[in-house]
Design a protein around this motif. Structure first.
Motif, PDB file in Angstrom:
ATOM      1  N   SER A  44       1.459 -45.487  11.378  1.00  0.00           N
ATOM      2  CA  SER A  44       2.780 -45.240  11.959  1.00  0.00           C
ATOM      3  C   SER A  44       3.902 -45.849  11.131  1.00  0.00           C
ATOM      4  CB  SER A  44       2.840 -45.792  13.394  1.00  0.00           C
ATOM      5  OG  SER A  44       1.939 -45.114  14.244  1.00  0.00           O
ATOM      6  N   HIS A  48       6.529 -43.997  17.315  1.00  0.00           N
ATOM      7  CA  HIS A  48       6.168 -45.242  16.636  1.00  0.00           C
ATOM      8  C   HIS A  48       6.867 -46.440  17.286  1.00  0.00           C
ATOM      9  CE1 HIS A  48       4.317 -42.553  13.988  1.00  0.00           C
ATOM     10  NE2 HIS A  48       5.219 -42.485  13.039  1.00  0.00           N
ATOM     11  N   THR A 101       3.085 -37.795   4.662  1.00  0.00           N
ATOM     12  CA  THR A 101       3.452 -38.858   3.730  1.00  0.00           C
ATOM     13  C   THR A 101       3.017 -38.508   2.313  1.00  0.00           C
ATOM     14  OG1 THR A 101       3.154 -40.466   5.522  1.00  0.00           O
ATOM     15  CG2 THR A 101       3.291 -41.333   3.289  1.00  0.00           C
ATOM     16  N   ILE A 125       0.383 -37.394  10.099  1.00  0.00           N
ATOM     17  CA  ILE A 125       1.389 -38.288   9.529  1.00  0.00           C
ATOM     18  C   ILE A 125       1.026 -38.645   8.089  1.00  0.00           C
ATOM     19  CG2 ILE A 125       2.462 -40.557   9.737  1.00  0.00           C
ATOM     20  CD1 ILE A 125       1.932 -40.375  12.769  1.00  0.00           C
ATOM     21  N   THR A 131      10.226 -35.832  11.209  1.00  0.00           N
ATOM     22  CA  THR A 131       9.792 -37.227  11.300  1.00  0.00           C
ATOM     23  C   THR A 131      10.614 -37.993  12.323  1.00  0.00           C
ATOM     24  OG1 THR A 131       9.117 -37.213   8.976  1.00  0.00           O
ATOM     25  CG2 THR A 131       9.463 -39.360   9.993  1.00  0.00           C
ATOM     26  N   LEU A 141       9.086 -40.784  14.824  1.00  0.00           N
ATOM     27  CA  LEU A 141       9.725 -42.091  14.881  1.00  0.00           C
ATOM     28  C   LEU A 141       9.859 -42.640  16.304  1.00  0.00           C
ATOM     29  CD1 LEU A 141      10.787 -44.149  12.887  1.00  0.00           C
ATOM     30  CD2 LEU A 141      13.080 -43.169  13.159  1.00  0.00           C
ATOM     31  N   SER A 181       6.111 -44.013   7.996  1.00  0.00           N
ATOM     32  CA  SER A 181       7.512 -43.741   8.357  1.00  0.00           C
ATOM     33  C   SER A 181       8.475 -44.371   7.358  1.00  0.00           C
ATOM     34  CB  SER A 181       7.808 -44.274   9.759  1.00  0.00           C
ATOM     35  OG  SER A 181       7.066 -43.574  10.726  1.00  0.00           O
TER      36      SER A 181
END
Length: 318
Positions: free
Chosen positions: A192, A240, A107, A103, A232, A237, A196
């Motif tokens: 997380s 999360h 990012t 993740i 994602t 998502l 996101s």
């Protein structure tokens, strides 16, 4: 009713769901990520921030995939771990830690592409691969330190092992209070929720800016952005959101046993979706292979256009 008095449902579907997804991930994801690591880290001589982050993303996926044979055996035997406490601790820690590493590197790719599209002047000054190497090394050092500390603290105690020896689930309340609470909160916020938000905000802004260019290259770049957004939204998502609910349950904010059961079942599904990300990342690698084929064109022609026409920017965002 306190959640301590509730019992988790058996969720028999997980004995088929996890092995199926994990085997698919190994068959599709492992060759794809190994090929990406070879291409971006060995074959490509001209290093960019993008290639550095892609290489590290592939490495994080490979570490996840290497732990899956143990987890396949575990779920096929109805969540009964037979490889010992130390192997459970090491493989479980590597599995979950590298999910967060994946993740983080996605990012980093997002921020790099956002800067290239929305703030091109700043990006031109910062696009040296040295910056991305420093960021990558820093992330691996932080993740490695967290993994080492967690492992050195010793095996995790399970709450109820009546149906078999659990591994990285069904933790005893003491383990949660003394060890897992802080790790879980930090992981949720920085591994997380924050990544996101960055991805879901920065990528649409970058796509909007790139779509104004109107060239085929720009259209391809937008497709790559939408692919990452889809990965994602599909893979990360839901996990999360459910993990946030799971954390609220462990903190006894959510105390209903029926809701607890729903969260437990949903967490099985979202954890499988997270692993499916290792299959979808090679699609991203494939879509971005042309990045380096037209890099020369960008330098010789498109950057010349920037210098000649003030305020017009054509930025590589694949």
């Amino acid at each position: 009713m306190s959640q301590i008095n509730c019992t988790d449902p058996e969720a028999k579907f997980q004995y088929h769901l996890f092995p199926t997804v994990y085997i698919l991930a190994l068959v599709v994801g492992l060759p794809g990520n190994l090929a990406a690591l070879f291409v971006y880290a060995v074959r490509i001589k001209s290093r960019t921030a993008f290639s550095v982050y892609i290489s590290n993303l592939a490495m994080a996926d490979i570490v996840i995939l290497c732990t899956l044979p143990f987890r396949i055996h575990y779920h096929l035997h109805k969540n009964n771990w037979v490889f010992g406490d130390f192997a459970c601790l090491v493989t479980g820690t590597l599995y979950f830690a590298n999910i967060y590493m994946s993740i983080c590197f996605m990012t980093c790719i997002c921020v790099d592409r956002y800067m290239a599209a929305v703030h091109p002047h700043t990006y031109l000054r910062m696009r040296s691969p040295k910056c991305s190497l420093v960021v990558s090394v820093g992330l691996w050092c932080f993740g490695g330190a967290a993994i080492l500390i967690f492992i050195l603290m010793g095996p995790l105690e399970s709450g109820d092992d009546s149906s078999g020896h659990s591994c990285f689930e069904n933790f005893a309340q003491r383990e949660w209070n003394e060890r897992l609470r802080m790790y879980s909160i930090v992981s949720l916020v920085f591994g997380s929720l924050l990544p996101s938000i960055i991805i879901l905000v920065c990528y649409p802004l970058a796509a909007k800016r790139i779509s104004m260019i109107g060239t085929k290259t720009a259209q391809k770049a937008v497709r790559v952005i939408y692919t990452i957004l889809a990965i994602t939204i599909l893979c990360f998502l839901p996990n999360h959101v459910v993990y946030l609910l799971h954390l609220l349950q462990r903190l006894e904010v959510i105390q209903s046993c029926s809701i607890r059961g729903s969260i437990y079942n949903a967490r099985r599904v979202t954890m499988a979706l997270v692993t499916l990300n290792t299959c979808l990342d090679p699609v991203l690698y494939y879509m971005t292979t042309s990045y380096f084929r037209w890099e020369h064109l960008k330098r010789t022609r498109l950057w010349g256009m920037v210098s000649r026409r003030r305020g017009v920017y054509t930025i590589s965002v694949t």
